[in-house]
Design an enzyme around this catalytic site. Structure first.
Site, PDB file in Angstrom:
ATOM      1  N   THR A  95       0.773  -1.285  -0.071  1.00 27.01           N
ATOM      2  CA  THR A  95       0.054  -0.076   0.026  1.00 27.01           C
ATOM      3  C   THR A  95       1.000   1.288   0.001  1.00 27.01           C
ATOM      4  O   THR A  95       1.899   1.051   0.382  1.00 27.01           O
ATOM      5  CB  THR A  95      -0.832   0.149   1.298  1.00 27.01           C
ATOM      6  OG1 THR A  95      -0.189  -0.140   2.403  1.00 27.01           O
ATOM      7  CG2 THR A  95      -1.902  -1.076   0.923  1.00 27.01           C
ATOM      8  N   LYS A 124       7.562   2.378   2.971  1.00 27.96           N
ATOM      9  CA  LYS A 124       8.405   2.821   3.477  1.00 27.96           C
ATOM     10  C   LYS A 124       7.819   3.355   5.158  1.00 27.96           C
ATOM     11  O   LYS A 124       8.727   3.331   6.023  1.00 27.96           O
ATOM     12  CB  LYS A 124       9.186   3.949   2.935  1.00 27.96           C
ATOM     13  CG  LYS A 124      10.306   3.502   1.806  1.00 27.96           C
ATOM     14  CD  LYS A 124      10.120   4.454   0.664  1.00 27.96           C
ATOM     15  CE  LYS A 124       9.215   4.320  -0.210  1.00 27.96           C
ATOM     16  NZ  LYS A 124       9.223   5.307  -1.557  1.00 27.96           N
ATOM     17  N   VAL A 151      14.647   0.717  -0.157  1.00 27.45           N
ATOM     18  CA  VAL A 151      15.799   1.388  -0.328  1.00 27.45           C
ATOM     19  C   VAL A 151      16.270   1.108  -1.734  1.00 27.45           C
ATOM     20  O   VAL A 151      16.682   0.037  -1.583  1.00 27.45           O
ATOM     21  CB  VAL A 151      16.664   1.419   0.803  1.00 27.45           C
ATOM     22  CG1 VAL A 151      17.972   2.470   0.620  1.00 27.45           C
ATOM     23  CG2 VAL A 151      15.941   1.835   2.144  1.00 27.45           C
ATOM     24  N   GLY A 153      14.956   1.000  -4.631  1.00 33.12           N
ATOM     25  CA  GLY A 153      14.075   0.205  -5.769  1.00 33.12           C
ATOM     26  C   GLY A 153      14.672  -1.213  -5.981  1.00 33.12           C
ATOM     27  O   GLY A 153      14.510  -1.883  -5.189  1.00 33.12           O
ATOM     28  N   GLY A 205       5.699   6.850 -13.231  1.00 35.82           N
ATOM     29  CA  GLY A 205       5.325   5.918 -12.016  1.00 35.82           C
ATOM     30  C   GLY A 205       6.465   6.014 -11.116  1.00 35.82           C
ATOM     31  O   GLY A 205       6.712   5.044 -10.178  1.00 35.82           O
ATOM     32  N   GLU A 208       5.857   9.205  -5.570  1.00 33.41           N
ATOM     33  CA  GLU A 208       5.016   8.894  -4.707  1.00 33.41           C
ATOM     34  C   GLU A 208       3.550   9.083  -5.107  1.00 33.41           C
ATOM     35  O   GLU A 208       3.344  10.175  -5.756  1.00 33.41           O
ATOM     36  CB  GLU A 208       5.317   9.153  -3.313  1.00 33.41           C
ATOM     37  CG  GLU A 208       6.669   8.845  -2.772  1.00 33.41           C
ATOM     38  CD  GLU A 208       6.557   7.372  -2.624  1.00 33.41           C
ATOM     39  OE1 GLU A 208       5.947   6.799  -2.017  1.00 33.41           O
ATOM     40  OE2 GLU A 208       7.695   6.610  -3.389  1.00 33.41           O
ATOM     41  N   ASP A 219      10.678  11.113   1.500  1.00 31.95           N
ATOM     42  CA  ASP A 219      10.821   9.950   0.984  1.00 31.95           C
ATOM     43  C   ASP A 219      12.661   9.466   1.210  1.00 31.95           C
ATOM     44  O   ASP A 219      12.897   8.355   1.708  1.00 31.95           O
ATOM     45  CB  ASP A 219      10.713   9.713  -0.517  1.00 31.95           C
ATOM     46  CG  ASP A 219      10.914   8.490  -1.128  1.00 31.95           C
ATOM     47  OD1 ASP A 219      10.009   7.389  -0.789  1.00 31.95           O
ATOM     48  OD2 ASP A 219      11.812   8.395  -1.666  1.00 31.95           O
ATOM     49  N   LYS A 223      13.954   6.652   3.662  1.00 27.98           N
ATOM     50  CA  LYS A 223      14.847   5.563   3.412  1.00 27.98           C
ATOM     51  C   LYS A 223      16.274   5.639   3.911  1.00 27.98           C
ATOM     52  O   LYS A 223      17.021   4.636   4.494  1.00 27.98           O
ATOM     53  CB  LYS A 223      15.143   5.822   1.830  1.00 27.98           C
ATOM     54  CG  LYS A 223      14.136   5.349   0.858  1.00 27.98           C
ATOM     55  CD  LYS A 223      14.352   5.815  -0.566  1.00 27.98           C
ATOM     56  CE  LYS A 223      13.241   5.352  -1.273  1.00 27.98           C
ATOM     57  NZ  LYS A 223      13.210   6.166  -2.628  1.00 27.98           N
TER      58      LYS A 223
HETATM   59  N1  HSE Z   1       9.203   7.911  -5.188  1.00 27.24           N
HETATM   60  C1  HSE Z   1      10.335   7.105  -4.932  1.00 27.24           C
HETATM   61  C2  HSE Z   1      11.503   7.769  -5.479  1.00 27.24           C
HETATM   62  C3  HSE Z   1       9.866   5.488  -5.472  1.00 27.24           C
HETATM   63  O1  HSE Z   1      11.385   8.455  -6.364  1.00 27.24           O
HETATM   64  O2  HSE Z   1      12.651   7.224  -5.293  1.00 27.24           O
HETATM   65  C4  HSE Z   1      10.922   4.372  -4.994  1.00 27.24           C
HETATM   66  O3  HSE Z   1      11.064   4.492  -3.823  1.00 27.24           O
END
Ligand code: HSE
Length: 336
Positions: A95, A124, A151, A153, A205, A208, A219, A223
């Protein structure tokens, strides 16, 4: 392996596509025959003891926007009941990240752990807010808790530090942990304005669901907290991080720094004590000075010196590959 999939956005759908395209390899190489016995999105939850038809699941989502139209009735209030009572080995929590109270992901994870199910998440929020207590709960319930995709991707930043640098002492680390802001800063140098670059990142994509999490640095903070806890055994949470996002970075600053051989990057750093996320110039010669959605992180170690790992830090398929990695790890744990 019986899986419960909670969240069916870009990452969830990519993961199901990976299951479909890798089914032969997964079985031949790892003995994994996955069955998705429940799946939830913001429309509700559907279950099928024999395993949902994954092609049909993807089609329903694409055509009707919610998996709820798959044909088996359900609603959101049943999610915790499904997590607790359906027979499954792994709950995959996907989610959207919520950094205020971690919900609904936190509750999903806690219920799964308490009912003895292994957990994989790329969410996260729960970890950034309650890393130590979730690790403790996982240990207490003797389940595997995997979060590789939180962390980097698809880039195995956490495993690199934990497994490949085993035996050495990591003194500090710093790097780019947010793909969206790195993409925006790179595009600003190419002449796109801030909102055009953000729209581009959202359409691809990378951003967030609430892109202010990317832009204002939250974000990257989440991380940084996860990495500092996991890699350096710190007991930090989000409020321990000094944070500044990229909202105030001007195109003129980006261009001026380039003339000096630098690029402005949103850098996250940890020296074992202080945690900081801020935009600052990085030398173009520094290996962490990567462009686009790439993430890069340099670990400074006591014996082996500096080690940098670079890879795609955002994207559906990339992040789904981290989930698959975690699933294979869990399978090996169950076997042994
Ligand atoms: N929105 C995040 C980023 C996605 O751009 O790094 C990956 O965690």
């Amino acid at each position: 392996m019986r899986l419960i999939l909670l969240g069916f956005g870009v990452v969830g759908q990519s993961f199901v596509k990976l299951l479909l395209s890798h089914s032969t390899d997964l079985y031949n190489d790892y003995g994994i025959k996955p069955k998705v016995v429940a799946c939830a999105d913001n429309g509700g939850i559907i279950t099928c003891d024999q395993g949902l038809d994954l092609d049909r699941l993807l089609n329903v989502k694409k055509k009707k926007k919610s998996i709820i139209h798959y044909g088996v009735k359900g609603n959101r209030s049943e999610i915790l009941d499904v997590i607790e009572n359906i027979d499954a080995e792994v709950v995959i929590e996907l989610t959207p990240t919520n950094i205020v109270d971690g919900e609904p992901g936190k509750n999903h994870i806690i219920s799964a752990m308490k009912s003895g199910k292994n957990v994989i998440t790329v969410n996260k929020g729960p970890l950034a807010l309650e890393f130590p207590s979730l690790m403790e709960l996982a240990e207490y319930n003797r389940i595997a808790f995997k979060f590789s995709g939180t962390v980097g991707g698809g880039t195995p930043i956490l495993e690199f530090a934990k497994r490949c640098l085993k035996g050495d002492r990591i003194i500090s680390f710093e790097g780019i942990l947010n793909g969206t802001t790195n993409y925006i800063l790179s595009k600003m140098y190419e002449g796109l304005n801030f909102s055009e670059a953000l729209q581009d990142a959202s359409e691809k994509g990378y951003a967030e669901k609430d892109p202010t999490l990317d832009i204002d640095g939250y974000d990257a903070v989440a991380k940084l907290v996860i990495a500092s806890n996991f890699v350096m055994n710190m007991k930090s949470t989000m409020k321990d991080v000094r944070r500044e996002g990229i909202r105030d970075v001007k195109p003129s600053q980006v261009l001026n720094e380039r003339k000096k051989g630098n690029a402005i990057k949103l850098i996250a750093s940890c020296d074992g004590k202080n945690l900081v996320v801020e935009p600052k110039p990085a030398s173009m010669k520094d290996p962490i000075c990567v462009d686009g959605i790439l993430n890069a992180i340099t670990f400074t170690c006591q014996h082996s010196g500096q080690q940098t790992i670079i890879g795609k830090g955002a994207g559906g398929m990339e992040t789904a590959s981290a989930i698959l990695r975690d699933l294979i790890d869990i399978r090996s744990t169950i076997r042994s």
